[in-house]
Design a protein around this motif. Sequence first.
Motif, PDB file in Angstrom:
ATOM      1  N   GLY A  99       0.821  -1.198   0.000  1.00  0.00           N
ATOM      2  CA  GLY A  99       0.000   0.000   0.000  1.00  0.00           C
ATOM      3  C   GLY A  99       0.858   1.252   0.000  1.00  0.00           C
ATOM      4  N   PRO A 100       0.242   2.435   0.110  1.00  0.00           N
ATOM      5  CA  PRO A 100       0.981   3.698   0.103  1.00  0.00           C
ATOM      6  C   PRO A 100       1.881   3.853   1.326  1.00  0.00           C
ATOM      7  CG  PRO A 100      -1.365   4.053  -0.330  1.00  0.00           C
ATOM      8  CD  PRO A 100      -1.215   2.638   0.131  1.00  0.00           C
ATOM      9  N   TYR A 101       2.901   4.667   1.169  1.00  0.00           N
ATOM     10  CA  TYR A 101       3.811   5.056   2.251  1.00  0.00           C
ATOM     11  C   TYR A 101       4.744   3.924   2.699  1.00  0.00           C
ATOM     12  CZ  TYR A 101       0.933   9.296   2.986  1.00  0.00           C
ATOM     13  OH  TYR A 101       0.244  10.479   2.840  1.00  0.00           O
ATOM     14  N   GLN A 102       4.869   2.849   1.936  1.00  0.00           N
ATOM     15  CA  GLN A 102       5.791   1.783   2.328  1.00  0.00           C
ATOM     16  C   GLN A 102       7.207   2.152   1.911  1.00  0.00           C
ATOM     17  OE1 GLN A 102       4.964  -2.142   0.731  1.00  0.00           O
ATOM     18  NE2 GLN A 102       5.873  -3.120   2.524  1.00  0.00           N
ATOM     19  N   PHE A 103       8.141   2.024   2.828  1.00  0.00           N
ATOM     20  CA  PHE A 103       9.531   2.406   2.577  1.00  0.00           C
ATOM     21  C   PHE A 103      10.076   1.620   1.387  1.00  0.00           C
ATOM     22  CE2 PHE A 103      14.125   2.430   3.401  1.00  0.00           C
ATOM     23  CZ  PHE A 103      14.331   3.781   3.606  1.00  0.00           C
ATOM     24  N   PRO A 104      10.742   2.294   0.445  1.00  0.00           N
ATOM     25  CA  PRO A 104      11.092   1.664  -0.832  1.00  0.00           C
ATOM     26  C   PRO A 104      12.310   0.754  -0.808  1.00  0.00           C
ATOM     27  CG  PRO A 104      11.774   3.946  -0.860  1.00  0.00           C
ATOM     28  CD  PRO A 104      11.008   3.750   0.426  1.00  0.00           C
ATOM     29  N   GLU A 105      12.441  -0.053   0.253  1.00  0.00           N
ATOM     30  CA  GLU A 105      13.391  -1.157   0.220  1.00  0.00           C
ATOM     31  C   GLU A 105      12.624  -2.481   0.150  1.00  0.00           C
ATOM     32  OE1 GLU A 105      15.663  -1.182   3.814  1.00  0.00           O
ATOM     33  OE2 GLU A 105      13.952  -1.633   5.096  1.00  0.00           O
ATOM     34  N   LYS A 106      11.332  -2.455   0.457  1.00  0.00           N
ATOM     35  CA  LYS A 106      10.494  -3.648   0.363  1.00  0.00           C
ATOM     36  C   LYS A 106      10.136  -3.900  -1.094  1.00  0.00           C
ATOM     37  CE  LYS A 106      10.470  -4.439   4.773  1.00  0.00           C
ATOM     38  NZ  LYS A 106       9.306  -4.741   5.588  1.00  0.00           N
ATOM     39  N   MET A 107       9.776  -5.142  -1.400  1.00  0.00           N
ATOM     40  CA  MET A 107       9.694  -5.548  -2.800  1.00  0.00           C
ATOM     41  C   MET A 107       8.779  -4.669  -3.649  1.00  0.00           C
ATOM     42  SD  MET A 107       8.606  -9.195  -4.475  1.00  0.00           S
ATOM     43  CE  MET A 107       8.643  -9.398  -6.261  1.00  0.00           C
ATOM     44  N   LEU A 108       7.523  -4.509  -3.253  1.00  0.00           N
ATOM     45  CA  LEU A 108       6.594  -3.776  -4.109  1.00  0.00           C
ATOM     46  C   LEU A 108       7.017  -2.332  -4.358  1.00  0.00           C
ATOM     47  CD1 LEU A 108       2.932  -4.954  -3.468  1.00  0.00           C
ATOM     48  CD2 LEU A 108       4.056  -4.605  -5.649  1.00  0.00           C
ATOM     49  N   PRO A 109       7.271  -1.532  -3.332  1.00  0.00           N
ATOM     50  CA  PRO A 109       7.661  -0.152  -3.638  1.00  0.00           C
ATOM     51  C   PRO A 109       9.005  -0.033  -4.335  1.00  0.00           C
ATOM     52  CG  PRO A 109       7.803  -0.562  -1.278  1.00  0.00           C
ATOM     53  CD  PRO A 109       7.102  -1.740  -1.877  1.00  0.00           C
ATOM     54  N   LEU A 110       9.936  -0.949  -4.037  1.00  0.00           N
ATOM     55  CA  LEU A 110      11.230  -0.918  -4.727  1.00  0.00           C
ATOM     56  C   LEU A 110      11.042  -1.181  -6.217  1.00  0.00           C
ATOM     57  CD1 LEU A 110      14.343  -0.798  -4.705  1.00  0.00           C
ATOM     58  CD2 LEU A 110      14.316  -3.270  -4.291  1.00  0.00           C
ATOM     59  N   PHE A 111      10.261  -2.208  -6.531  1.00  0.00           N
ATOM     60  CA  PHE A 111      10.051  -2.550  -7.934  1.00  0.00           C
ATOM     61  C   PHE A 111       9.245  -1.468  -8.652  1.00  0.00           C
ATOM     62  CE2 PHE A 111      10.778  -7.411  -8.278  1.00  0.00           C
ATOM     63  CZ  PHE A 111      11.903  -7.320  -7.484  1.00  0.00           C
ATOM     64  N   ILE A 112       8.214  -0.955  -8.005  1.00  0.00           N
ATOM     65  CA  ILE A 112       7.395   0.093  -8.628  1.00  0.00           C
ATOM     66  C   ILE A 112       8.241   1.329  -8.923  1.00  0.00           C
ATOM     67  CG2 ILE A 112       5.511   1.736  -8.245  1.00  0.00           C
ATOM     68  CD1 ILE A 112       4.131  -0.510  -6.597  1.00  0.00           C
ATOM     69  N   THR A 113       8.990   1.792  -7.948  1.00  0.00           N
ATOM     70  CA  THR A 113       9.749   3.030  -8.138  1.00  0.00           C
ATOM     71  C   THR A 113      10.902   2.833  -9.113  1.00  0.00           C
ATOM     72  OG1 THR A 113      11.014   2.563  -6.100  1.00  0.00           O
ATOM     73  CG2 THR A 113       9.087   4.006  -5.910  1.00  0.00           C
ATOM     74  N   ASN A 114      11.525   1.637  -9.095  1.00  0.00           N
ATOM     75  CA  ASN A 114      12.553   1.368 -10.107  1.00  0.00           C
ATOM     76  C   ASN A 114      11.966   1.450 -11.510  1.00  0.00           C
ATOM     77  OD1 ASN A 114      14.485   0.940  -8.155  1.00  0.00           O
ATOM     78  ND2 ASN A 114      15.106  -1.057  -8.914  1.00  0.00           N
ATOM     79  N   LEU A 115      10.832   0.818 -11.718  1.00  0.00           N
ATOM     80  CA  LEU A 115      10.216   0.811 -13.046  1.00  0.00           C
ATOM     81  C   LEU A 115       9.753   2.205 -13.449  1.00  0.00           C
ATOM     82  CD1 LEU A 115       8.230  -2.534 -12.804  1.00  0.00           C
ATOM     83  CD2 LEU A 115      10.249  -2.085 -14.220  1.00  0.00           C
ATOM     84  N   LEU A 116       9.281   2.995 -12.502  1.00  0.00           N
ATOM     85  CA  LEU A 116       8.912   4.378 -12.802  1.00  0.00           C
ATOM     86  C   LEU A 116      10.126   5.177 -13.266  1.00  0.00           C
ATOM     87  CD1 LEU A 116       6.434   5.220  -9.891  1.00  0.00           C
ATOM     88  CD2 LEU A 116       5.862   4.966 -12.317  1.00  0.00           C
ATOM     89  N   ASP A 117      11.303   4.806 -12.767  1.00  0.00           N
ATOM     90  CA  ASP A 117      12.543   5.486 -13.150  1.00  0.00           C
ATOM     91  C   ASP A 117      13.237   4.819 -14.339  1.00  0.00           C
ATOM     92  OD1 ASP A 117      12.424   7.549 -11.358  1.00  0.00           O
ATOM     93  OD2 ASP A 117      13.676   6.583  -9.839  1.00  0.00           O
TER      94      ASP A 117
ATOM     95  N   ARG B 127       3.094  -8.930 -13.140  1.00  0.00           N
ATOM     96  CA  ARG B 127       1.958  -8.007 -13.042  1.00  0.00           C
ATOM     97  C   ARG B 127       2.431  -6.555 -13.034  1.00  0.00           C
ATOM     98  NH1 ARG B 127      -3.291  -9.862  -9.703  1.00  0.00           N
ATOM     99  NH2 ARG B 127      -3.255 -12.110 -10.115  1.00  0.00           N
ATOM    100  N   LEU B 128       3.505  -6.312 -12.310  1.00  0.00           N
ATOM    101  CA  LEU B 128       4.038  -4.949 -12.255  1.00  0.00           C
ATOM    102  C   LEU B 128       4.545  -4.506 -13.624  1.00  0.00           C
ATOM    103  CD1 LEU B 128       5.969  -5.079  -8.859  1.00  0.00           C
ATOM    104  CD2 LEU B 128       3.804  -3.922  -9.322  1.00  0.00           C
ATOM    105  N   LEU B 129       5.215  -5.401 -14.323  1.00  0.00           N
ATOM    106  CA  LEU B 129       5.696  -5.066 -15.665  1.00  0.00           C
ATOM    107  C   LEU B 129       4.526  -4.682 -16.569  1.00  0.00           C
ATOM    108  CD1 LEU B 129       8.314  -7.919 -16.245  1.00  0.00           C
ATOM    109  CD2 LEU B 129       8.803  -5.543 -15.634  1.00  0.00           C
TER     110      LEU B 129
END
Length: 329
Positions: free
Chosen positions: A183-201, A256-258
Amino acid sequence: MRVLITGGAGFIGSHYARQLLGGAYPEFADAEVVVLDKLTYAGNRANLSTVADDPRLRFVQGDICDAALVGELMRGVDVVVHFAAESHVDRSILGASDFVLTNVVGTDTLLQAALAAEVGKFVHVSTDEVYGSIDEGSWPEEHPLEPNSPYSAAKAGSDLLARAYFRTHGLPVCVTRCSNNYGPYQFPEKMLPLFITNLLDGKQVPLYGDGGNVRDWLHVTDHCRGIQLVAESGRPGEMYNIGGGTELTNRELTERLLTELGADASMVRPVADRKGHDRRYSVDHAKISAELGYRPTVDFDEGLAGTIRWYRENRAWWEPLKPGALVTG
């Protein structure tokens, strides 16, 4: 009523605080809220920005291992919801001492202060990782604890302390064990936010091993609602599993993220597997469903899309946090 939330500036704790102060939990509608958070790397005052001006909220920066501070804050508290923990497996593999100190000693400090203050309910928030790994089926609450990482071992130790304070002293403690939150506000070392933010970049995502590790995904809103049910009506001394009901391999989740972010398989970078990597987690949440009426309500596809949208729209929140984020999965 006064509620003490430890770790209330972290991912899950801040969500619980925002929900409570926002009126999502009618039984606690008039509660005063004290948030205690050390503001380590994963704690962020910005996570409470939407409720920062609420007169019912008091924020205290401090350590749950500080017995004098904890004793002072515990006076007059009716309910403790204890989120504060060192929680990242990769960091625990690099060094376990902080995990033992915070998760075990810190929890003991809180339990002792709650006992002295005669607190009415203490909800200790734990993890499915204390059970270890399961090849098939789902863990009931009675399953032996078989943690495989320093993080989960420290959490298992804190669970046992909580149980001991109930059995020895009669402190009204409940323990919750959740599956993987997102969900929102999860620190970006955990899988979902790390993968999402990497792909956004436009960066590759690091996938451990063969990507076959299975996790049950639980939206943070459902998790916090389950915790609230336990805070209101959980039986003292009991353990309650809180699951999401969506099991995916890490590779399936990555695919799914891809798709959601318009990327292809070239954006996946295989990396050496994590030491002691648990193969599969799965909790049976029949007990909390039967006793307290819990059921997950956030559809995973909708929850995932909403989470991606939040990170897309809140770059200013996560960009400063990304440098040094660990590989995860």
